[in-house]
Design a protein around this motif. Structure first.
Motif, PDB file in Angstrom:
ATOM      1  N   GLY A 291       0.750  -1.069   0.109  1.00 49.71           N
ATOM      2  CA  GLY A 291       0.015   0.028  -0.097  1.00 49.71           C
ATOM      3  C   GLY A 291       0.813   1.226   0.000  1.00 49.71           C
ATOM      4  O   GLY A 291       0.616   2.016  -0.684  1.00 49.71           O
ATOM      5  N   TYR A 292       1.855   1.305   0.765  1.00 44.84           N
ATOM      6  CA  TYR A 292       2.855   2.504   0.730  1.00 44.84           C
ATOM      7  C   TYR A 292       3.430   2.623  -0.728  1.00 44.84           C
ATOM      8  O   TYR A 292       3.569   3.807  -0.932  1.00 44.84           O
ATOM      9  CB  TYR A 292       3.844   2.400   1.781  1.00 44.84           C
ATOM     10  N   SER A 293       3.700   1.594  -1.290  1.00 40.65           N
ATOM     11  CA  SER A 293       4.280   1.911  -2.714  1.00 40.65           C
ATOM     12  C   SER A 293       3.394   2.546  -3.645  1.00 40.65           C
ATOM     13  O   SER A 293       4.130   3.092  -4.651  1.00 40.65           O
ATOM     14  CB  SER A 293       4.748   0.427  -3.122  1.00 40.65           C
ATOM     15  N   ASN A 294       2.273   2.465  -3.316  1.00 38.45           N
ATOM     16  CA  ASN A 294       1.190   3.365  -4.232  1.00 38.45           C
ATOM     17  C   ASN A 294       1.534   5.088  -3.992  1.00 38.45           C
ATOM     18  O   ASN A 294       1.383   5.577  -5.256  1.00 38.45           O
ATOM     19  CB  ASN A 294      -0.097   3.262  -3.732  1.00 38.45           C
ATOM     20  N   SER A 295       2.157   5.348  -3.086  1.00 34.95           N
ATOM     21  CA  SER A 295       2.657   6.851  -3.050  1.00 34.95           C
ATOM     22  C   SER A 295       3.950   6.854  -3.900  1.00 34.95           C
ATOM     23  O   SER A 295       4.129   7.973  -4.227  1.00 34.95           O
ATOM     24  CB  SER A 295       3.200   7.290  -1.717  1.00 34.95           C
ATOM     25  N   PHE A 296       4.709   5.892  -4.333  1.00 34.63           N
ATOM     26  CA  PHE A 296       5.842   6.036  -5.266  1.00 34.63           C
ATOM     27  C   PHE A 296       5.333   5.812  -6.727  1.00 34.63           C
ATOM     28  O   PHE A 296       5.790   6.672  -7.554  1.00 34.63           O
ATOM     29  CB  PHE A 296       6.938   4.658  -5.046  1.00 34.63           C
ATOM     30  N   PHE A 297       4.071   5.167  -6.895  1.00 30.92           N
ATOM     31  CA  PHE A 297       3.873   5.140  -8.088  1.00 30.92           C
ATOM     32  C   PHE A 297       3.023   6.410  -8.837  1.00 30.92           C
ATOM     33  O   PHE A 297       2.932   6.672 -10.100  1.00 30.92           O
ATOM     34  CB  PHE A 297       2.973   3.818  -8.298  1.00 30.92           C
ATOM     35  N   ASN A 298       2.345   6.777  -8.058  1.00 30.47           N
ATOM     36  CA  ASN A 298       1.325   8.146  -8.203  1.00 30.47           C
ATOM     37  C   ASN A 298       2.377   9.261  -8.906  1.00 30.47           C
ATOM     38  O   ASN A 298       1.827   9.580 -10.098  1.00 30.47           O
ATOM     39  CB  ASN A 298       0.702   8.605  -6.779  1.00 30.47           C
ATOM     40  N   PRO A 299       3.321   9.759  -8.697  1.00 28.30           N
ATOM     41  CA  PRO A 299       4.067  10.730  -9.369  1.00 28.30           C
ATOM     42  C   PRO A 299       4.606  10.305 -10.518  1.00 28.30           C
ATOM     43  O   PRO A 299       4.559  11.082 -11.614  1.00 28.30           O
ATOM     44  CB  PRO A 299       5.072  11.193  -8.447  1.00 28.30           C
ATOM     45  N   LEU A 300       4.707   9.044 -10.879  1.00 30.09           N
ATOM     46  CA  LEU A 300       5.410   8.407 -11.933  1.00 30.09           C
ATOM     47  C   LEU A 300       4.318   8.251 -12.984  1.00 30.09           C
ATOM     48  O   LEU A 300       4.488   8.652 -14.304  1.00 30.09           O
ATOM     49  CB  LEU A 300       5.891   6.754 -11.711  1.00 30.09           C
ATOM     50  N   ILE A 301       3.141   7.980 -12.531  1.00 31.32           N
ATOM     51  CA  ILE A 301       1.827   8.124 -13.543  1.00 31.32           C
ATOM     52  C   ILE A 301       1.607   9.517 -14.119  1.00 31.32           C
ATOM     53  O   ILE A 301       1.443   9.621 -15.155  1.00 31.32           O
ATOM     54  CB  ILE A 301       0.719   7.414 -13.089  1.00 31.32           C
ATOM     55  N   TYR A 302       1.710  10.379 -13.337  1.00 31.06           N
ATOM     56  CA  TYR A 302       1.263  11.646 -13.370  1.00 31.06           C
ATOM     57  C   TYR A 302       2.156  12.290 -14.655  1.00 31.06           C
ATOM     58  O   TYR A 302       1.899  12.882 -15.719  1.00 31.06           O
ATOM     59  CB  TYR A 302       1.206  12.842 -12.166  1.00 31.06           C
ATOM     60  N   THR A 303       3.547  12.141 -14.431  1.00 34.59           N
ATOM     61  CA  THR A 303       4.675  12.524 -15.283  1.00 34.59           C
ATOM     62  C   THR A 303       4.661  11.793 -16.525  1.00 34.59           C
ATOM     63  O   THR A 303       5.161  12.502 -17.647  1.00 34.59           O
ATOM     64  CB  THR A 303       6.005  12.778 -14.394  1.00 34.59           C
ATOM     65  N   ALA A 304       4.454  10.556 -16.497  1.00 37.15           N
ATOM     66  CA  ALA A 304       4.642   9.608 -17.553  1.00 37.15           C
ATOM     67  C   ALA A 304       3.488  10.342 -18.709  1.00 37.15           C
ATOM     68  O   ALA A 304       3.917  10.197 -19.916  1.00 37.15           O
ATOM     69  CB  ALA A 304       4.569   8.232 -17.474  1.00 37.15           C
ATOM     70  N   PHE A 305       2.518  10.808 -18.383  1.00 40.04           N
ATOM     71  CA  PHE A 305       1.466  11.322 -19.186  1.00 40.04           C
ATOM     72  C   PHE A 305       1.478  12.532 -19.570  1.00 40.04           C
ATOM     73  O   PHE A 305       0.381  13.080 -20.044  1.00 40.04           O
ATOM     74  CB  PHE A 305       0.179  10.648 -18.840  1.00 40.04           C
ATOM     75  N   ASN A 306       2.583  13.408 -19.110  1.00 38.15           N
ATOM     76  CA  ASN A 306       2.280  14.618 -19.159  1.00 38.15           C
ATOM     77  C   ASN A 306       3.744  15.164 -19.582  1.00 38.15           C
ATOM     78  O   ASN A 306       4.856  15.079 -18.660  1.00 38.15           O
ATOM     79  CB  ASN A 306       2.074  15.603 -17.724  1.00 38.15           C
ATOM     80  N   LYS A 307       3.871  15.583 -20.869  1.00 35.20           N
ATOM     81  CA  LYS A 307       5.280  16.124 -21.510  1.00 35.20           C
ATOM     82  C   LYS A 307       5.685  17.320 -20.768  1.00 35.20           C
ATOM     83  O   LYS A 307       6.753  17.738 -20.768  1.00 35.20           O
ATOM     84  CB  LYS A 307       5.152  16.497 -22.979  1.00 35.20           C
ATOM     85  N   ASN A 308       4.732  18.177 -20.304  1.00 35.91           N
ATOM     86  CA  ASN A 308       4.889  19.388 -19.623  1.00 35.91           C
ATOM     87  C   ASN A 308       6.087  19.267 -18.327  1.00 35.91           C
ATOM     88  O   ASN A 308       7.000  19.844 -18.028  1.00 35.91           O
ATOM     89  CB  ASN A 308       3.784  20.208 -19.350  1.00 35.91           C
ATOM     90  N   TYR A 309       5.623  18.189 -17.541  1.00 39.52           N
ATOM     91  CA  TYR A 309       6.508  17.721 -16.638  1.00 39.52           C
ATOM     92  C   TYR A 309       7.914  17.541 -16.915  1.00 39.52           C
ATOM     93  O   TYR A 309       8.619  17.662 -16.218  1.00 39.52           O
ATOM     94  CB  TYR A 309       5.594  16.601 -15.660  1.00 39.52           C
ATOM     95  N   ASN A 310       7.892  16.495 -17.940  1.00 36.81           N
ATOM     96  CA  ASN A 310       9.237  16.261 -18.338  1.00 36.81           C
ATOM     97  C   ASN A 310      10.138  17.408 -18.785  1.00 36.81           C
ATOM     98  O   ASN A 310      11.306  17.430 -18.436  1.00 36.81           O
ATOM     99  CB  ASN A 310       9.024  15.082 -19.691  1.00 36.81           C
ATOM    100  N   ASN A 311       9.549  18.156 -19.430  1.00 40.16           N
ATOM    101  CA  ASN A 311      10.185  19.517 -19.969  1.00 40.16           C
ATOM    102  C   ASN A 311      10.618  20.163 -18.686  1.00 40.16           C
ATOM    103  O   ASN A 311      11.612  20.888 -18.666  1.00 40.16           O
ATOM    104  CB  ASN A 311       9.332  20.164 -20.964  1.00 40.16           C
TER     105      ASN A 311
END
Length: 321
Positions: A291-311
Motif C-alpha cells: 500500500g505504501y508503494s502506491n505513493s511511489f507510483f502516483n507521481p510516476l503515472i502523472y509525469t509519464a502522461f504529461n510532457k510538460n512535467y518532463n520538460n
C-alpha cells in the motif's frame, strides 16, 4: 540472512525514492507558474500526502520491521503520532487519487460546462474535503474510539475496534474505490460512444433530391429532400479526442495501480477484527508496504502522461547546473 538484508535495502530505497520523487513534483509545481492551476493543484495535494507518507510514516514502519517480533519499543506517544499520520496521509493520498479521477471525468464528459473557474472551485472543495475527512478518520482513536497501543504486548497498530474498522476502512478505501470504479466505467463508456460515432463516410449523392416547381401565376419554389444523408469525413483523431484518450488511459492506469496496491491491505484490515482471524505478521507487513508503494507510483503515472512535467524536470536540472 541475505534475503532479509535485501528486503530491508529494498524498503529503504522505496522510502527514499518516494520522498525524492514526490518532492521533485512539488518543487516543479511551485517553480513553474503554468502549473499554478487546475489540475496541478490536485497533483500537488497528492504529492504532499505522498511526501508525508515517505517522511513520517514509512521510516517508523521500517524501524518496527527491524525490531524483533515487529514489536513497538518507541513509547506510547510516538505510537499515537505514527498511527495518526499513517491513517491521515494514506487516506488523503487515496482520496486525492479519487479527486483526480473525478476531475478528469468531468473535463471529458462536461467540457463545455466545466469551465476553468468552475474547475478551480470544485478542485479546491475536493482538496478541503479530502484532508478534513482524512483528519476525522485519523483523530477518532485519540478521542477514545479504540486503542492503538498495548504496553504489555509492545504492540502499536490501528485501532481494532470493529465499529471503527468498518467506518475507517469504508471511508478511507471502499467508498473511494466505488467512486473511482464508477468514474472509469463512465469514462470508458463515453470514449466508446464517441469512437463508435465517428464514421468515415463521404457525401452521399441524392437521387431525386430536389424538385423545383414553378407555378404559372405566383412565383414559388418548393425544395424536397429525400433520404438526406450528408456526412463529413475526418482523417485521424482530433486534438480533443487525443487528449481525452490520453486522459482516460492515465486514469485507468492510476486506478489500476491504486486498486492493486491497496486492496490486499484493506481486505485483511476489514476481515481480521471482525472474524478474529490471526493473519501472519509477515503477510501484514507485505500488504502494508504494498500500500505504501502506491505513493511511489502516483507521481510516476502523472509525469509519464504529461510532457510538460518532463520538460519542466529537464529545465529544472539544467538551471541548477
Amino acid at each position: 540472512s541475505i534475503f532479509t538484508i535485501l528486503v530491508l535495502t529494498l524498503l529503504v530505497l522505496l522510502t527514499v525514492a518516494t520522498f525524492l520523487w514526490n518532492l521533485l513534483v512539488l518543487a516543479t509545481i511551485l517553480r513553474v507558474k503554468a502549473f499554478h492551476r487546475v489540475p496541478h493543484n490536485l497533483v500537488a495535494s497528492t504529492a504532499v500526502s505522498d511526501v508525508l507518507v515517505a517522511a513520517l510514516v514509512m521510516p517508523l514502519s521500517l524501524v518496527k520491521e527491524l525490531s524483533a517480533g515487529r514489536r513497538w519499543r518507541l513509547g506510547r506517544e510516538l505510537c499515537l503520532v505514527w498511527v495518526c499520520f499513517d491513517v491521515l496521509c494514506c487516506t488523503a493520498s487515496i482520496w486525492n487519487v479519487t479527486a483526480i479521477a473525478l476531475d478528469r471525468y468531468w473535463s471529458i464528459t462536461r467540457h463545455l460546462e466545466y469551465t476553468l473557474l468552475t474547475r478551480r472551485r470544485i478542485s479546491n472543495v475536493m482538496i478541503a474535503l479530502t484532508w478534513a475527512l482524512s483528519a476525522a478518520i485519523s483523530l477518532a482513536p485519540l478521542f477514545g474510539w479504540g486503542e492503538t497501543y498495548s504496553p504489555e504486548q509492545e504492540r502499536c497498530q490501528v485501532s481494532q475496534e470493529p465499529s471503527y474498522t468498518i467506518v475507517s476502512t469504508g471511508g478511507a478505501f471502499y467508498l473511494p474505490l466505488c467512486v473511482v470504479l464508477f468514474v472509469y466505467w463512465k469514462i470508458y463508456k463515453a470514449a466508446k460512444f464517441r469512437m463508435g460515432g465517428r464514421r468515415r463516410n463521404a457525401v452521399v449523392p441524392l437521387p431525386e433530391a430536389a424538385q423545383v416547381k414553378e407555378a404559372s401565376h405566383e412565383p414559388q419554389m418548393v425544395f424536397t429532400a429525400r433520404h438526406a444523408a450528408i456526412t463529413f469525413q475526418t482523417d485521424g483523431e482530433t486534438w480533443r479526442e487525443q487528449k481525452e484518450k490520453k486522459a482516460a488511459l492515465m486514469v485507468g492506469i492510476l486506478i489500476g495501480v491504486f486498486v492493486l496496491c491497496w486492496i490486499p491491505f484493506f481486505t485483511t484490515e476489514l476481515i481480521s477484527p471482525l472474524c478474529s482471524c490471526n493473519i501472519p505478521p509477515v503477510w501484514k507487513s507485505i500488504f502494508l508496504w504494498l500500500g505504501y508503494s502506491n505513493s511511489f507510483f502516483n507521481p510516476l503515472i502523472y509525469t509519464a502522461f504529461n510532457k510538460n512535467y518532463n520538460n519542466a524536470f529537464k529545465n529544472l536540472f539544467v538551471k541548477q547546473r
